[in-house]
Design an enzyme around this catalytic site. Structure first.
Site, short mmCIF file in Angstrom:
data_model
loop_
_atom_site.label_atom_id
_atom_site.label_comp_id
_atom_site.label_asym_id
_atom_site.label_seq_id
_atom_site.Cartn_x
_atom_site.Cartn_y
_atom_site.Cartn_z
N GLY A 367 0.88 -1.18 -0.01
CA GLY A 367 -0.06 0.06 0.03
C GLY A 367 0.79 1.31 -0.19
N TRP A 370 2.01 1.83 -3.42
CA TRP A 370 1.17 2.44 -4.33
C TRP A 370 1.02 3.78 -4.02
CZ3 TRP A 370 -3.32 5.62 -3.36
CH2 TRP A 370 -4.05 5.53 -4.20
N HIS A 371 1.30 4.52 -3.07
CA HIS A 371 1.36 5.91 -3.00
C HIS A 371 2.18 6.61 -3.60
CE1 HIS A 371 -1.54 4.98 0.43
NE2 HIS A 371 -2.06 6.12 0.38
N GLY A 372 3.36 5.82 -4.00
CA GLY A 372 4.48 6.60 -4.58
C GLY A 372 5.65 5.64 -4.91
#
Lengths: 590, 423
Positions: A367, A370-372
């Site tokens: 996760g 996924w953010h960066g």
């Protein structure tokens, strides 16, 4: 004149379509006027619903073209591919393995697109670092777009991240998975499906609408009650205020400058900016989704709630149930459970607690990624994962063990600080001492009251204090993780990581080493508007949910003329923040 | 939407609400046919040649939204843009001939743009590559801002102490509580005091100063301090004992160019006259300081919107230049003006209106005082160039400070400009 039309209809990378721009609202007013006309003429029939969906799909495609230009083709491609695959998944065929194969193909295609555009730099960098290679990214699509040439309109040496790709790829994955799991029927008409994938309010920044939540709405007639209209307007205003007053104002006038140059500011200023950043990230993201929810609601569509006052959480696990809820639910359904949930680790049966902790840690790390696409986001995810596990273990302990553990930790950190006097130890020692203090009080209370009958009112008060303490500790922990959440570049993960790491290190050094009590009154006075905004933001955030619901309903029930006045007043106030003069630089620390 | 559009027509662009002035956009501004705030005037390149006093005839920035009563009056100034101000570095260039046998010192004073040894390191590298010399030069005893070129640590009685817990620091550019009344700050404008409360009995203060860059090797590790402070060195470590003021440590070569990085955070540059002239003169002459670089002006911009105040600040800077010249008659002086700086006006990022004005005033002052002037603002590309720097990662989102890459680029440009002047 052609310039005018180019401005109105053309794609300009430097001017994407944002909810905070006038252009968007003019666009929406026009779209909504035609939408209202369509909905008000004649009876509601299936073909009219289909026409509505097709109209909104093309409007959404135009919106995406204005935001991302030719990347619209990717959106069109995933729409086509997942629509087709979903049909195949449920096609009547004898081979039992076929649906699973089609599902795998869908996930592979969607993730490949995401990896190509989002993670090409990250993995190239990882391979280069680990194996001493010197690979460079090469944009094959640009090469093809140039007529199989490296020179031409498109730059082959750069892969640009298309806006919203992380959101809509997850959305289409949820669709094929839900079709495979027989939670929904495949959408027969590709244009209806195209509308689900591209619905413009949530296209670029969520909420991530899962197929089972949205697909049924495709076939429901338009309905907008007077109250729903009022609530939709409220969400839009609420979102604009959060984004412009809380987020942008705090960012421009304090947070950005501190994160850019932590060494220019004292420890207190750094700490304040870090907490303010926590509020900013929330206000920015939730403000955007509030607007999305309001705009969608005006068109009769209901998007899922994405933030539920996350800083009211009493532990990290609860935080992740309240923060970016649509992503949390997606990760749970399509990553955590397939990983094994609380049953298996890597396919092997394991004790419930172990399996749950292991799989939730992996989910948090992925996760984070996924953010960066850089290591700092992986680290951010990992810290969140560890925090969640530690808190869960802590909850299992009795008060004797808790007190002994926190005492040992605090003592160890104080010793480290004494002998090594590094800012990082000072920071952790102070933090541990604060937790120790709270734990000690609760421990003593527990010792005194164990096995005794307590006055009910006193018990309620005690629980309230304990909850407030837990909320503050969770907020502090989440704020600490934000040290690794800010990144400067999407193209170069090495730079992004270096900048994020240097920022985190410098901020810790300042907080733990250059605190400077003397400047606190000066800072609070000179930055009084920024401080007031932060306090107001937190107070509003912590207002009880019931109270918030009440004033939302109160607003929605206003007479229309009053609502118009309130909206105009609110916009005038918001505009004051857009156009406010900047807080000048003041260096309190020398 | 209709009501809001009506408000655009009905409401004035600025209206009073109690004591506050509120703003509201015009319809033209909203639909994008009028810029929210016009850019400052374009540069007047090359057309003006006669340096003169500030002309009384008013020039105006484009009005705030075209309202005459809100015009920001900027006095018109004539600046000699034809003269190459590097001619005032002739004495410095001439001194470089002795770099093979003597030490030549360059002192770089500046605001936060040069913190962490940014910009200065590029000037140092370039000059040392051409004329020899090495070492970081002067550093304070307690370094509160980590440097990119040297790692500093302080130990008291064998225990590591953070700079904030080290000796009491006095700063000429600091708040009142950190200032001295006798002006004895030393050449760095800052002094650390070894007091009885800091060192007990014969305890020593251990200062580690470890070079981090290839050109940082040194022949001598020196101390500038009161005579009551004694020291010994061992590799990168200096042991200090006694009581008294420490003005700086220096790692340097015996010959060639030594460049000192002296950042003064938040400082407008009007502080040198508060520093003891005898102490400065002695340092400049004994250390053979042949170039003083002053890089100031940026800190005057955000809080001063009035041309009159900017004029007063430049007048103050002129006095500093004159004072430093008296203290260091042998040294040439180079003034580096402010970079382009951004602010938000009516929600639009734009160059502070006073930046181009201050840049011109500084150049004019420099030419009148016979010192060299490097305009960072013009070199960057003038008004709005900071936005382009931000886009390519050369400037921070605050629109004021360079990133490390930006500082490297700017430092290199200054160094190359200086070198070209000597060709």
């Amino acid at each position: 004149m052609s310039d005018f039309w180019q401005h109105i209809l053309g794609f300009n990378a430097e001017s994407p379509l944002l909810f905070t721009q006038f252009y968007f609202w003019a666009f929406f007013a026009l779209v909504y006027a035609l939408f209202a006309l369509l909905m008000s003429v004649g009876k509601t029939t299936n073909s009219k619903l289909h026409l509505r969906n097709v109209y909104l799909m093309f409007v959404s495609w135009f919106f995406y073209y204005k935001t991302s230009g030719l990347f619209l083709l990717i959106l069109a491609f995933v729409t086509l591919s997942d629509w087709f695959i979903a049909q195949r998944i449920r096609a009547k065929i004898e081979r039992k393995w076929a649906p699973r194969l089609w599902l795998t193909l869908s996930v592979v295609i969607d993730l490949s697109i995401l990896f190509y555009f989002k993670y090409a730099y990250f993995f190239t960098n990882v391979i280069n670092d680990w194996f001493g290679a010197d690979f460079r990214v090469f944009d094959i699509f640009a090469y093809i777009g140039n007529g199989f040439s490296e020179a031409g309109r498109f730059d082959v040496d750069t892969i640009i991240l298309p806006v919203g790709i992380s959101f809509y790829t997850f959305q289409v994955i949820s669709y094929t998975c839900d079709v495979f799991r027989r939670k929904i029927e495949p959408v027969k008409n590709i244009l209806d499906f195209g509308f689900y994938v591209s619905f413009f309010p949530q296209l670029v920044a969520g909420p991530i609408v899962r197929a089972e939540e949205f697909i049924p709405q495709l076939y429901k007639p338009f309905r907008l009650s007077r109250r729903a209209f009022g609530i939709a307007v409220f969400w839009i205003l609420n979102g604009l205020a959060k984004k412009i007053i809380m987020s942008d104002y705090l960012a421009v006038n304090l947070i950005d400058r501190v994160f850019d140059n932590p060494l220019l500011f004292s420890g207190f200023e750094n700490l304040f900016a870090l907490f303010a950043y926590s509020l900013q990230v929330y206000a920015d993201f939730s403000g955007y989704t509030d607007i999305a929810i309001g705009v969608a609601m005006l068109m009769g569509f209901y998007l899922p709630m994405n933030f539920n006052s996350p800083y009211k959480s009493k532990n990290p696990q609860e935080f992740w149930r309240r923060w970016h809820m649509s992503l949390g639910r997606w990760l749970k359904s399509y990553l955590y459970i397939p990983l094994g949930g609380n049953r298996t680790i890597l396919g092997f049966k394991a004790p419930k607690l172990w399996a749950a902790n292991f799989n939730s840690f992996i989910t948090q790390v992925l996760g984070g990624l996924w953010h960066g696409a850089s290591w700092n986001f992986v680290l951010w995810g990992a810290i969140n994962g560890v925090g969640m596990i530690v808190e869960k273990i802590w909850r299992e302990w009795n008060w004797h063990v808790r007190f002994a553990a926190i005492s040992a930790l605090t003592f160890g950190l104080v010793l480290l600080d004494y002998f090594y006097n590094l800012p990082v130890w000072r920071l952790f020692a102070v933090w541990a001492a604060i937790i120790w203090f709270g734990t000690a009080i609760r421990y003593i209370y527990w010792l005194i009251t164990a096995d005794k009958i307590i006055n009910h009112k006193f018990e309620i008060l005690n629980n309230k204090i304990a909850n407030a303490w837990a909320i503050l500790q969770t907020f502090a922990f989440i704020t600490f993780t934000r040290l690794f959440f800010r990144s400067s570049s999407n193209l170069d993960p090495a730079t992004a990581n270096e900048v994020a790491w240097a920022t985190a290190k410098n901020m810790v050094n300042q907080i733990g080493g250059a605190w400077s009590n003397a400047i606190i009154p000066d800072f609070l006075w000179e930055y009084r508007w920024v401080v007031a905004m932060f306090i107001a933001g937190m107070v509003i955030h912590w207002i009880p949910t019931n109270f918030k619901r009440r004033y939302r309903l109160w607003f929605s029930a206003m007479p229309l003329w009053l609502m118009v006045i309130v909206v105009c007043l609110a916009i005038v106030v918001i505009y004051q923040f857009v156009s406010a003069e900047m807080q000048p630089f003041i260096y309190f620390q020398f | 939407m209709v009501s809001l559009a009506a408000l655009c027509v009905v409401l004035p662009e600025r209206f009073a609400f109690g004591e506050k002035e509120l703003r509201w956009p015009t319809l033209a501004e909203v639909i994008g046919t009028e810029e929210a705030y016009p850019r400052p005037l374009p540069e007047e390149e090359g057309s003006i040649t006669s340096p003169d006093t500030i002309a009384p005839s008013p020039d105006t920035l484009p009005s705030l939204r075209g309202r005459t009563e809100e015009r920001l009056i900027i006095p018109k100034i004539t600046v000699d843009s034809a003269t190459d101000s590097r001619l005032f570095l002739r004495a410095f260039y001439a001194s470089l001939a002795d770099a093979g046998t003597k030490k030549i010192r360059v002192v770089h004073y500046g605001d936060s743009q040069i913190e962490e040894d940014r910009m200065t390191q590029q000037i140092r590298e370039t000059l040392q590559a051409a004329y020899g010399g090495s070492g970081v030069g002067l550093v304070p005893l307690a370094q509160t801002i980590p440097s990119l070129t040297v790692r500093q640590e302080l130990f008291l009685s064998g225990r590591f102490v953070s700079p904030q817990n080290g000796p009491k620091r006095y700063l000429v550019y600091g708040p009142k509580r950190d200032q001295r009344t006798d002006g004895l700050y030393g050449p760095m404008g800052q002094m650390a005091y070894m007091s009885d409360s800091l060192v007990k009995g014969s305890e020593t203060v251990k200062a580690i100063c470890q070079p981090l860059q290839p050109n940082m090797h040194y022949d001598r590790f020196r101390l500038f301090a009161d005579t009551s402070v004694h020291y010994t060195t061992s590799r990168d470590t200096m042991f200090l004992s006694g009581r008294g003021g420490v003005y700086g440590l220096s790692q340097e070569s015996k010959t060639g160019i030594i460049v000192d990085n002296i950042p003064m955070r938040g400082c407008m540059g009007i502080v040198f006259t508060k520093m003891d002239s005898t102490q400065l003169s002695t340092f400049y002459s004994e250390e053979n300081v042949r170039l003083i670089i002053m890089q100031f002006g940026g800190n005057a911009i955000p809080s001063n919107k009035n041309p009159g105040t900017i004029q007063a600040i430049v007048k103050g800077l002129r006095q500093q230049v004159q004072y430093l010249r008296r203290c260091a008659p042998e040294a040439s002086i180079l003034f580096i003006g402010p970079s382009d700086m951004l602010t938000q006006i009516d929600g639009e990022w734009t160059t502070y209106p006073m930046v181009p004005y201050m840049d011109k005033l500084l150049r004019k002052m420099a030419l009148e005082e016979n010192i060299a002037y490097f305009s960072l603002y013009r070199w960057m590309g003038g008004s709005g160039s900071m936005m382009k720097w931000q886009e390519v990662g050369l400037a921070g989102s605050d629109g004021v400070h360079f990133t490390r890459a930006g500082a490297r680029k700017a430092g290199k440009a200054v160094a190359e400009w200086m070198m070209e002047g000597n060709e």
